[in-house]
Design a protein around this motif. Structure first.
Motif, PDB file in Angstrom:
ATOM      1  N   TYR A   1       0.852  -1.181   0.000  1.00 42.29           N
ATOM      2  CA  TYR A   1       0.000   0.000   0.000  1.00 42.29           C
ATOM      3  C   TYR A   1       0.891   1.236   0.000  1.00 42.29           C
ATOM      4  CZ  TYR A   1      -4.173  -2.779   0.882  1.00 42.29           C
ATOM      5  OH  TYR A   1      -5.207  -3.664   0.765  1.00 42.29           O
ATOM      6  N   PRO A   2       0.421   2.335  -0.567  1.00 44.99           N
ATOM      7  CA  PRO A   2       1.256   3.530  -0.635  1.00 44.99           C
ATOM      8  C   PRO A   2       1.486   4.138   0.743  1.00 44.99           C
ATOM      9  CG  PRO A   2      -0.966   3.998  -1.412  1.00 44.99           C
ATOM     10  CD  PRO A   2      -0.884   2.514  -1.236  1.00 44.99           C
ATOM     11  N   THR A   3       2.619   4.778   0.909  1.00 47.66           N
ATOM     12  CA  THR A   3       2.945   5.503   2.129  1.00 47.66           C
ATOM     13  C   THR A   3       2.703   6.988   1.896  1.00 47.66           C
ATOM     14  OG1 THR A   3       4.634   3.872   2.704  1.00 47.66           O
ATOM     15  CG2 THR A   3       4.750   5.998   3.803  1.00 47.66           C
ATOM     16  N   VAL A   4       1.941   7.615   2.774  1.00 47.67           N
ATOM     17  CA  VAL A   4       1.602   9.024   2.599  1.00 47.67           C
ATOM     18  C   VAL A   4       2.009   9.816   3.837  1.00 47.67           C
ATOM     19  CG1 VAL A   4      -0.307   8.586   1.017  1.00 47.67           C
ATOM     20  CG2 VAL A   4      -0.746   8.636   3.470  1.00 47.67           C
ATOM     21  N   THR A   5       2.228  11.112   3.643  1.00 49.90           N
ATOM     22  CA  THR A   5       2.613  11.976   4.755  1.00 49.90           C
ATOM     23  C   THR A   5       1.412  12.410   5.583  1.00 49.90           C
ATOM     24  OG1 THR A   5       2.372  14.050   3.491  1.00 49.90           O
ATOM     25  CG2 THR A   5       4.486  12.890   3.332  1.00 49.90           C
ATOM     26  N   ALA A   6       0.215  12.241   5.059  1.00 45.17           N
ATOM     27  CA  ALA A   6      -1.005  12.707   5.724  1.00 45.17           C
ATOM     28  C   ALA A   6      -1.261  11.956   7.023  1.00 45.17           C
ATOM     29  CB  ALA A   6      -2.196  12.539   4.784  1.00 45.17           C
ATOM     30  N   ASP A   7      -1.819  12.674   8.003  1.00 47.43           N
ATOM     31  CA  ASP A   7      -2.226  12.024   9.242  1.00 47.43           C
ATOM     32  C   ASP A   7      -3.457  11.157   9.022  1.00 47.43           C
ATOM     33  OD1 ASP A   7      -0.173  13.227  10.562  1.00 47.43           O
ATOM     34  OD2 ASP A   7      -1.391  14.754  11.551  1.00 47.43           O
ATOM     35  N   ALA A   8      -4.310  11.566   8.087  1.00 53.24           N
ATOM     36  CA  ALA A   8      -5.510  10.795   7.759  1.00 53.24           C
ATOM     37  C   ALA A   8      -5.717  10.842   6.256  1.00 53.24           C
ATOM     38  CB  ALA A   8      -6.737  11.353   8.480  1.00 53.24           C
ATOM     39  N   ALA A   9      -6.135   9.722   5.682  1.00 51.62           N
ATOM     40  CA  ALA A   9      -6.309   9.664   4.231  1.00 51.62           C
ATOM     41  C   ALA A   9      -7.287   8.565   3.856  1.00 51.62           C
ATOM     42  CB  ALA A   9      -4.969   9.413   3.531  1.00 51.62           C
ATOM     43  N   VAL A  10      -7.874   8.713   2.672  1.00 55.04           N
ATOM     44  CA  VAL A  10      -8.750   7.675   2.134  1.00 55.04           C
ATOM     45  C   VAL A  10      -8.717   7.771   0.614  1.00 55.04           C
ATOM     46  CG1 VAL A  10     -10.869   9.059   2.070  1.00 55.04           C
ATOM     47  CG2 VAL A  10     -11.037   6.591   2.380  1.00 55.04           C
TER      48      VAL A  10
ATOM     49  N   LEU B   1      -6.432  18.253   1.312  1.00 49.06           N
ATOM     50  CA  LEU B   1      -6.840  18.194  -0.092  1.00 49.06           C
ATOM     51  C   LEU B   1      -7.855  17.089  -0.302  1.00 49.06           C
ATOM     52  CD1 LEU B   1      -6.447  19.023  -3.108  1.00 49.06           C
ATOM     53  CD2 LEU B   1      -4.639  17.295  -3.224  1.00 49.06           C
ATOM     54  N   VAL B   2      -8.946  17.456  -0.954  1.00 46.08           N
ATOM     55  CA  VAL B   2      -9.875  16.475  -1.514  1.00 46.08           C
ATOM     56  C   VAL B   2      -9.675  16.555  -3.021  1.00 46.08           C
ATOM     57  CG1 VAL B   2     -12.271  15.765  -1.781  1.00 46.08           C
ATOM     58  CG2 VAL B   2     -11.513  16.823   0.362  1.00 46.08           C
ATOM     59  N   ALA B   3      -9.290  15.440  -3.632  1.00 43.60           N
ATOM     60  CA  ALA B   3      -8.946  15.459  -5.058  1.00 43.60           C
ATOM     61  C   ALA B   3      -9.688  14.355  -5.800  1.00 43.60           C
ATOM     62  CB  ALA B   3      -7.440  15.289  -5.244  1.00 43.60           C
ATOM     63  N   SER B   4      -9.885  14.571  -7.084  1.00 44.32           N
ATOM     64  CA  SER B   4     -10.475  13.543  -7.945  1.00 44.32           C
ATOM     65  C   SER B   4      -9.635  13.416  -9.198  1.00 44.32           C
ATOM     66  CB  SER B   4     -11.926  13.895  -8.309  1.00 44.32           C
ATOM     67  OG  SER B   4     -11.966  15.107  -9.052  1.00 44.32           O
TER      68      SER B   4
ATOM     69  N   GLN C   1     -13.167   6.967 -12.242  1.00 39.88           N
ATOM     70  CA  GLN C   1     -12.860   8.117 -11.394  1.00 39.88           C
ATOM     71  C   GLN C   1     -12.614   7.683  -9.955  1.00 39.88           C
ATOM     72  OE1 GLN C   1     -15.915  11.247 -10.981  1.00 39.88           O
ATOM     73  NE2 GLN C   1     -14.291  12.753 -11.253  1.00 39.88           N
ATOM     74  N   LEU C   2     -11.547   8.211  -9.362  1.00 43.70           N
ATOM     75  CA  LEU C   2     -11.197   7.948  -7.973  1.00 43.70           C
ATOM     76  C   LEU C   2     -11.197   9.263  -7.199  1.00 43.70           C
ATOM     77  CD1 LEU C   2      -8.173   5.458  -8.354  1.00 43.70           C
ATOM     78  CD2 LEU C   2     -10.605   4.915  -8.080  1.00 43.70           C
ATOM     79  N   ILE C   3     -11.445   9.162  -5.896  1.00 48.14           N
ATOM     80  CA  ILE C   3     -11.444  10.315  -5.006  1.00 48.14           C
ATOM     81  C   ILE C   3     -10.412  10.067  -3.914  1.00 48.14           C
ATOM     82  CG2 ILE C   3     -12.775  11.685  -3.361  1.00 48.14           C
ATOM     83  CD1 ILE C   3     -15.308  10.683  -4.930  1.00 48.14           C
ATOM     84  N   ALA C   4      -9.499  11.004  -3.739  1.00 51.04           N
ATOM     85  CA  ALA C   4      -8.488  10.904  -2.691  1.00 51.04           C
ATOM     86  C   ALA C   4      -8.668  12.057  -1.711  1.00 51.04           C
ATOM     87  CB  ALA C   4      -7.079  10.939  -3.285  1.00 51.04           C
ATOM     88  N   VAL C   5      -8.600  11.745  -0.419  1.00 50.44           N
ATOM     89  CA  VAL C   5      -8.667  12.767   0.626  1.00 50.44           C
ATOM     90  C   VAL C   5      -7.436  12.606   1.505  1.00 50.44           C
ATOM     91  CG1 VAL C   5      -9.974  13.726   2.550  1.00 50.44           C
ATOM     92  CG2 VAL C   5     -11.187  12.695   0.612  1.00 50.44           C
TER      93      VAL C   5
ATOM     94  N   ASN D   1       2.777  16.956   2.349  1.00 51.09           N
ATOM     95  CA  ASN D   1       2.925  16.844   0.895  1.00 51.09           C
ATOM     96  C   ASN D   1       1.590  16.401   0.297  1.00 51.09           C
ATOM     97  OD1 ASN D   1       3.915  16.656  -1.709  1.00 51.09           O
ATOM     98  ND2 ASN D   1       4.950  14.703  -1.382  1.00 51.09           N
ATOM     99  N   ARG D   2       0.593  17.267   0.410  1.00 52.46           N
ATOM    100  CA  ARG D   2      -0.770  16.867   0.039  1.00 52.46           C
ATOM    101  C   ARG D   2      -0.910  16.521  -1.439  1.00 52.46           C
ATOM    102  NH1 ARG D   2      -3.897  22.670   0.998  1.00 52.46           N
ATOM    103  NH2 ARG D   2      -2.338  24.007   0.002  1.00 52.46           N
ATOM    104  N   PHE D   3      -0.283  17.296  -2.317  1.00 56.34           N
ATOM    105  CA  PHE D   3      -0.421  17.009  -3.747  1.00 56.34           C
ATOM    106  C   PHE D   3       0.341  15.736  -4.123  1.00 56.34           C
ATOM    107  CE2 PHE D   3      -0.802  21.720  -3.458  1.00 56.34           C
ATOM    108  CZ  PHE D   3      -2.148  21.792  -3.772  1.00 56.34           C
ATOM    109  N   GLY D   4       1.503  15.542  -3.534  1.00 56.52           N
ATOM    110  CA  GLY D   4       2.250  14.305  -3.766  1.00 56.52           C
ATOM    111  C   GLY D   4       1.530  13.090  -3.211  1.00 56.52           C
TER     112      GLY D   4
END
Length: 366
Positions: free
Chosen positions: A31-40, A236-239, A246-250, A256-259
């Motif tokens: 699974y990807p590693t992200v800098t965010a404290d919370a993500a989906v 960031l809430v992105a699509s 279509q996927l939605i990322a939060v 590094n929200r955009f990354g």
């Protein structure tokens, strides 16, 4: 001699490390590693969650709040109705589009200013226009969030300015974004990199540049909304849409929200896919009647789920009959359910209905 043996041991240890690490990476895509404290990461079509990191933890949502303000503005107002900026709206600080009291523009232009330039002042103007007051509009925002299933969300304002009782979760924001993306006007606004809005009084144009840098950096990006406060961090809430999916990322409190969002999208498009489990009207089973005739059971609607590509073969279905075998049975009457399971967990279910009418046959005629 000792030095030679030590070198041999070191090389052996390095070889063991390589042999231990490489096969794991090859067999089990991580699974990807992200800098965010919370993500989906959510599939927009199915609503299935593909990646989850503290997705249900309540956090400050910052300006991602504006998605709900825009949704209600588009649903409850008329795009061309005139909005007059109140002193209260003009006095809102932080991120604004620099509205002045008495200025006039259409509701659609105000919504554009809220979503593209993240105008806090525009959000207050929208709320006052729709509900008469910002407080009344906030009540509507909370009711709408609950109706969408965002049950860990509570709004205290229209724009996301810090407040101890203003919170949401990564999962809830994905639900809200998913609903917003179903509205053509919402989707049309958030995909714009740059645009302009027209003010009627005084008559002038204002240039806007989208705060969502992912629209420039990732070719498949098509929305949605940024947010930043000291309490919330960078959010960031992105699509993104690729090959029709279509996927939605939060990502919340993400240095590094955009990354992070791009990493989630690339992983999602590469490692997961939509699977058609059953189509509406498809014959799924035979209802167990004690008759010489048979009665086919049909899926009432289609079921598609999103899953890891390496796990799609593990999807299972189970039929549970819920109706008695007493006749008559009418066409379209529910007979049972088809459950969809993955790795021992029930994902969803679909009602099974009778293909045709079935009545008792007169024994004499038989």
């Amino acid at each position: 001699m000792f030095s030679l043996k030590l070198k041999q041991v070191c090389w052996f240890a390095l070889l063991v490390t390589i042999l231990e690490v490489q096969p794991v990476q090859a067999i089990n895509p991580s699974y990807p590693t992200v800098t965010a404290d919370a993500a989906v990461l959510m599939d927009a079509a199915t609503g299935d969650v593909l990646f989850d990191k503290q997705a249900h933890k309540k956090r400050a949502p910052a300006s991602t709040t504006k998605m709900m303000t825009a949704i209600l503005g588009l649903e409850l107002g008329k795009p061309d109705e005139i909005v007059t900026v109140s002193p209260k709206a003009a006095a809102v600080g932080e991120s604004t589009i620099h509205l002045d009291p008495g200025e006039k523009s259409t509701l659609y232009e105000m919504i554009t200013g809220a979503l593209i330039k993240s105008g806090n002042d525009a959000c207050v103007a929208i709320g006052e226009q729709i509900a008469g007051s910002e407080d009344q509009f906030i009540e509507m925002m909370n009711k709408k969030a609950f109706s969408l299933g965002a049950k860990d969300t509570h709004f205290e304002n229209t724009n996301g300015l810090p407040h101890k009782n203003h919170y949401s979760t990564a999962y809830d924001l994905a639900l809200i974004a998913r609903y917003g993306l179903s509205l053509p006007a919402f989707s049309s606004i958030i995909r714009q990199k740059e645009t302009e809005i027209h003010f009627l009084e005084p008559d002038f144009l204002m240039d806007l540049r989208n705060t969502n840098k992912l629209l420039w950096n990732y070719p498949y990006a098509d929305g949605v909304k940024t947010g930043t406060t000291n309490a919330a961090g960078k959010c960031l809430v992105a699509s993104a849409t690729k090959d029709g999916r279509q996927l939605i990322a939060v990502v919340l409190h993400a240095p590094n929200r955009f990354g992070d969002a791009q990493k989630l999208f690339e992983w999602g498009f590469e490692q997961t896919e939509n699977v058609s489990v059953v189509k509406a009207g498809e014959k799924v089973g035979v209802f167990p009647l004690n008759q010489s005739q048979t009665l086919e059971a049909l899926a009432q609607y289609s079921v598609n789920i999103s899953a890891l590509k390496i796990e799609k073969d593990k999807i299972e279905t189970k039929i549970t009959w819920t109706r008695s075998t007493d006749l008559p049975i009418y066409a379209g009457e529910e007979l049972g359910v088809l459950e969809v399971w993955l790795k021992g967990q029930k994902i969803t279910s679909v009602p099974l209905i009778a293909e045709r009418e079935m009545r008792n046959v007169n024994p004499f005629l038989r």
